[in-house]
Design a protein around this motif. Structure first.
Motif, PDB file in Angstrom:
ATOM      1  N   MET A  67       0.834  -1.207   0.000  1.00  7.98           N
ATOM      2  CA  MET A  67       0.000   0.000   0.000  1.00  7.98           C
ATOM      3  C   MET A  67       0.869   1.258   0.000  1.00  7.98           C
ATOM      4  N   PHE A  68       1.921   1.259   0.818  1.00  9.36           N
ATOM      5  CA  PHE A  68       2.807   2.421   0.849  1.00  9.36           C
ATOM      6  C   PHE A  68       3.516   2.621  -0.482  1.00  9.36           C
ATOM      7  N   SER A  69       3.900   1.532  -1.126  1.00  8.82           N
ATOM      8  CA  SER A  69       4.593   1.658  -2.407  1.00  8.82           C
ATOM      9  C   SER A  69       3.648   2.047  -3.539  1.00  8.82           C
ATOM     10  N   SER A  70       2.346   1.891  -3.316  1.00 12.60           N
ATOM     11  CA  SER A  70       1.357   2.209  -4.349  1.00 12.60           C
ATOM     12  C   SER A  70       0.708   3.575  -4.151  1.00 12.60           C
ATOM     13  N   MET A  71       1.233   4.373  -3.258  1.00 12.75           N
ATOM     14  CA  MET A  71       0.651   5.695  -3.019  1.00 12.75           C
ATOM     15  C   MET A  71       0.640   6.482  -4.328  1.00 12.75           C
ATOM     16  N   GLY A  72      -0.489   7.090  -4.628  1.00  9.13           N
ATOM     17  CA  GLY A  72      -0.633   7.857  -5.863  1.00  9.13           C
ATOM     18  C   GLY A  72      -1.329   7.080  -6.964  1.00  9.13           C
ATOM     19  N   ASN A  73      -1.393   5.774  -6.840  1.00  8.85           N
ATOM     20  CA  ASN A  73      -2.057   4.928  -7.824  1.00  8.85           C
ATOM     21  C   ASN A  73      -3.398   4.500  -7.227  1.00  8.85           C
ATOM     22  N   GLU A  74      -4.431   5.275  -7.492  1.00 10.95           N
ATOM     23  CA  GLU A  74      -5.736   5.057  -6.872  1.00 10.95           C
ATOM     24  C   GLU A  74      -6.335   3.689  -7.217  1.00 10.95           C
ATOM     25  N   ALA A  75      -6.170   3.239  -8.436  1.00 10.98           N
ATOM     26  CA  ALA A  75      -6.730   1.947  -8.841  1.00 10.98           C
ATOM     27  C   ALA A  75      -6.086   0.811  -8.045  1.00 10.98           C
ATOM     28  N   LYS A  76      -4.781   0.881  -7.898  1.00 14.26           N
ATOM     29  CA  LYS A  76      -4.064  -0.153  -7.145  1.00 14.26           C
ATOM     30  C   LYS A  76      -4.449  -0.104  -5.668  1.00 14.26           C
ATOM     31  N   LEU A  77      -4.609   1.101  -5.111  1.00 14.96           N
ATOM     32  CA  LEU A  77      -4.991   1.238  -3.710  1.00 14.96           C
ATOM     33  C   LEU A  77      -6.383   0.663  -3.450  1.00 14.96           C
ATOM     34  N   GLU A  78      -7.308   0.872  -4.376  1.00 16.55           N
ATOM     35  CA  GLU A  78      -8.650   0.309  -4.225  1.00 16.55           C
ATOM     36  C   GLU A  78      -8.598  -1.215  -4.222  1.00 16.55           C
ATOM     37  N   GLU A  79      -7.780  -1.767  -5.106  1.00 11.85           N
ATOM     38  CA  GLU A  79      -7.609  -3.219  -5.167  1.00 11.85           C
ATOM     39  C   GLU A  79      -7.020  -3.739  -3.852  1.00 11.85           C
ATOM     40  N   LEU A  80      -6.031  -3.022  -3.324  1.00 13.25           N
ATOM     41  CA  LEU A  80      -5.398  -3.431  -2.082  1.00 13.25           C
ATOM     42  C   LEU A  80      -6.348  -3.295  -0.889  1.00 13.25           C
ATOM     43  N   LYS A  81      -7.239  -2.303  -0.929  1.00 14.91           N
ATOM     44  CA  LYS A  81      -8.232  -2.164   0.138  1.00 14.91           C
ATOM     45  C   LYS A  81      -9.167  -3.372   0.155  1.00 14.91           C
ATOM     46  N   GLU A  82      -9.545  -3.832  -1.023  1.00 13.46           N
ATOM     47  CA  GLU A  82     -10.388  -5.028  -1.109  1.00 13.46           C
ATOM     48  C   GLU A  82      -9.648  -6.242  -0.563  1.00 13.46           C
ATOM     49  N   ASP A  83      -8.358  -6.350  -0.898  1.00 12.06           N
ATOM     50  CA  ASP A  83      -7.546  -7.449  -0.375  1.00 12.06           C
ATOM     51  C   ASP A  83      -7.457  -7.374   1.149  1.00 12.06           C
ATOM     52  N   ALA A  84      -7.341  -6.156   1.673  1.00 10.15           N
ATOM     53  CA  ALA A  84      -7.257  -5.961   3.121  1.00 10.15           C
ATOM     54  C   ALA A  84      -8.551  -6.395   3.801  1.00 10.15           C
ATOM     55  N   GLU A  85      -9.683  -6.101   3.191  1.00 11.96           N
ATOM     56  CA  GLU A  85     -10.970  -6.518   3.755  1.00 11.96           C
ATOM     57  C   GLU A  85     -11.090  -8.044   3.751  1.00 11.96           C
ATOM     58  N   ASP A  86     -10.652  -8.671   2.666  1.00 14.38           N
ATOM     59  CA  ASP A  86     -10.681 -10.139   2.591  1.00 14.38           C
ATOM     60  C   ASP A  86      -9.781 -10.755   3.661  1.00 14.38           C
ATOM     61  N   LEU A  87      -8.600 -10.170   3.836  1.00 12.14           N
ATOM     62  CA  LEU A  87      -7.659 -10.659   4.844  1.00 12.14           C
ATOM     63  C   LEU A  87      -8.231 -10.477   6.247  1.00 12.14           C
ATOM     64  N   LYS A  88      -8.846  -9.336   6.467  1.00 16.42           N
ATOM     65  CA  LYS A  88      -9.464  -9.066   7.777  1.00 16.42           C
ATOM     66  C   LYS A  88     -10.531 -10.111   8.081  1.00 16.42           C
ATOM     67  N   GLU A  89     -11.335 -10.448   7.095  1.00 17.46           N
ATOM     68  CA  GLU A  89     -12.396 -11.435   7.282  1.00 17.46           C
ATOM     69  C   GLU A  89     -11.815 -12.827   7.557  1.00 17.46           C
ATOM     70  N   SER A  90     -10.776 -13.212   6.829  1.00 20.61           N
ATOM     71  CA  SER A  90     -10.223 -14.557   7.003  1.00 20.61           C
ATOM     72  C   SER A  90      -9.412 -14.686   8.290  1.00 20.61           C
ATOM     73  N   CYS A  91      -9.020 -13.575   8.887  1.00 15.10           N
ATOM     74  CA  CYS A  91      -8.208 -13.602  10.109  1.00 15.10           C
ATOM     75  C   CYS A  91      -8.962 -13.066  11.326  1.00 15.10           C
TER      76      CYS A  91
END
Length: 71
Positions: free
Chosen positions: A35-59
């Motif tokens: 996420m830190f390396s993708s700062m400025g790339n909104e599309a990538k950040l949105e994708e990573l936010k979805e991944d974070a939600e999935d990870l939060k749910e599985s953990c």
């Protein structure tokens, strides 16, 4: 014989689907770095936010004490 097969099947299912607390911690740390390396790339950040939600749910079953032995 059927009982042995059933136990092996259940064990394989649990092993393949479950994540340990350390797996969750490692994936979370990698996600934050990405996420830190993708700062400025909104599309990538949105994708990573979805991944974070999935990870939060599985953990969600792990507490802070579960992570203390992870390296």
């Amino acid at each position: 014989m059927k009982k042995v097969l059933l136990v092996c099947t259940i064990g394989a299912f649990l092993f393949s689907c479950g994540k340990s607390a350390c797996d969750c911690k490692t994936e979370s740390e990698e996600l934050v770095k990405e996420m830190f390396s993708s700062m400025g790339n909104e599309a990538k950040l949105e994708e990573l936010k979805e991944d974070a939600e999935d990870l939060k749910e599985s953990c969600k079953d792990y507490k802070a004490d579960d992570y203390k032995d992870c390296k």
